[in-house]
Enzyme design. Sequence first.
Site: not given
Ligand code: IMP
Length: 424
Positions: A12-16, A40-41, A224, A302, A305, A415
Site C-alpha cells: 500500500g501507499d505506492e502512490g496509486k 488515503g489517496h 492498499q 499520520g 511508515r 514528485g
Molecule cells: P485495516 O485495514 O485498518 O484493518 O488495517 C490492517 C493493516 O493494513 C494495517 O497494517 C494497516 O496499517 C494496513 N493498511 C490499511 N489500509 C492501508 C493503506 O491504505 N495503506 C497502507 N497500509 C494500510
Amino acid sequence: MPNIVVVGAQWGDEGKGKVIDMLADRCDIIVRFQGGNNAGHTVVVGGREFVMHLIPSGILHPGKYCLIGNGVVVDPQVLLEEIEGLRASGIEVENNLGLSDQAHLILPYHKALDKLREQKVGAGKIGTTGRGIGPCYADKANRVGIRVADWMDDEVFRRKLAMNLEEKNALFSRLYQAPAFGFEEIYRAYAGFRERIARCVVHAPVFLNEAIAQGKSVLFEGAQGTWLDIDHGTYPYVTSSNATAGGACVGTGVPPTKIDRVMGVVKAYTTRVGEGPFPTEFPPDLMGKIRAKGKEFGATTGRPRRCGWFDAILVKSSVLINGITEIAVTKLDVLDDSPRVKICTAYRLGDKLLAHPPAAIDRWQEVEPVYEEHPGWLKDTSEVTSFEELPPQARRYLKRLEELLRVRISIISVGSKREQAFRV
Ligand code: IMP
C-alpha cells in the site's frame, strides 16, 4: 481506452492516487472495488493537496463518473464529510458519484470492536487503522452485515440494526467490559445520513456492464496493496479485503473477460505501515533519511511508515498474482541522495534460497534478503520529464527492475505534483 485495473504491488501507499489521476483523463468511469476509509489517496493539483479516503481519485477530473463498488465498506459519515470537503474546495460532487446498493455499511460498533480487539491482543496486534474495516468485513462473511440496500429500507434497517446490537452489546459487556451502544442514537444518525446519500445509490453490476457495452471505459482503483490482501498478503498482518486484481471483478460485478490491462504501482523503494514482516526494512539511520525525504507518514492515520529497499521477490510475485501488464514507479526522486541503491533479488531461509515469499508467517519473519547493489545517481530528478533525461545510473536501476520483474515500466513519477510524472 481499455478497462484497466490499478493495484498496489507492495504494502500500500505506492502512490496509486497520483497514477489514477494521470489515467483518469482517458477513461469514463473510475470505480473503487475494495477497502474503505482505511485508504488515503493523495493527489496534488495546482499546489493543492487532496486526500481521498472513499471517493475515487478520479473525482478531481470534471466530466468523469465515480463509483463506490459493492466490495467497499462504507462509513457514511466519512463519505458525507468527504463530499462536503471536496465541494468546499470547488470540486463538483453531484450526479457524478454513485454508491453500490450492495456495499456494506460500517457502523459505530465496528470501529469500537476494531480498537478494543487491538488493545486486548497488545503486542500481537495487527496495527490496523482503527476504522472498523476488519469487523465490518467479518460481519459480511458472517452474513449479518448491513448493506446499502438494507439501509435504504427503513424497516429492514431497524430489524438488522437491532439484531446486530443484541449480539455486539453482549460482546462489549462480557468480553471487553465496555459500554453498550444504544439503538436510537445509531438509528437516528444513520437515518440522517441516509437522506443525504440516497440519491447516489445505484445497482453497480448492471450500471457498469451496460456502460462497458456502450463503449465506455472503466478504471478500477485498487486500495492498499497486494501484500495486504486477505488471501495473498502477509496474513494475518493484512487488511480484510482482496486488494489484488481479482478483487476488481468481485468488488464490482464486472467479469474478468472485460478487463484489458492491469497496472501495478510500486515505489522505487518499499514502505509499510503497521505490524508484520518486512525483509528489506532499513536500519535506523537510513530509515530516518528516507522517511523525511519521502514524507513517509500515513495519509489516513499520520503514523510513520516503515521504509526499506526495493524488494523484487515481493513485486515479482505481485506481477504473477495480479497478471500485471505494466508498472508505474513512483517517488524515484526520494533515492536521489543515496550513494548506493540496493535491490533484494532472493530470500535466504536457512540454507535455502527462495524465489517466492513463504506462506507461513513465522517463515516470513525469518527470511534474510539477498541484495545486489547499484551505484546511486546523486542528481536531482524532480524536474526530469522523460526517461532519456534521467541520469544513466537511474536509467540502469529502472532497466534492472524491468529485467527482474519481466514487465515494462510505463510511468515514472518524480514528485508529488501532477506534472512531476511522465510516460515511458
Ligand atoms: P485495516 O485495514 O485498518 O484493518 O488495517 C490492517 C493493516 O493494513 C494495517 O497494517 C494497516 O496499517 C494496513 N493498511 C490499511 N489500509 C492501508 C493503506 O491504505 N495503506 C497502507 N497500509 C494500510
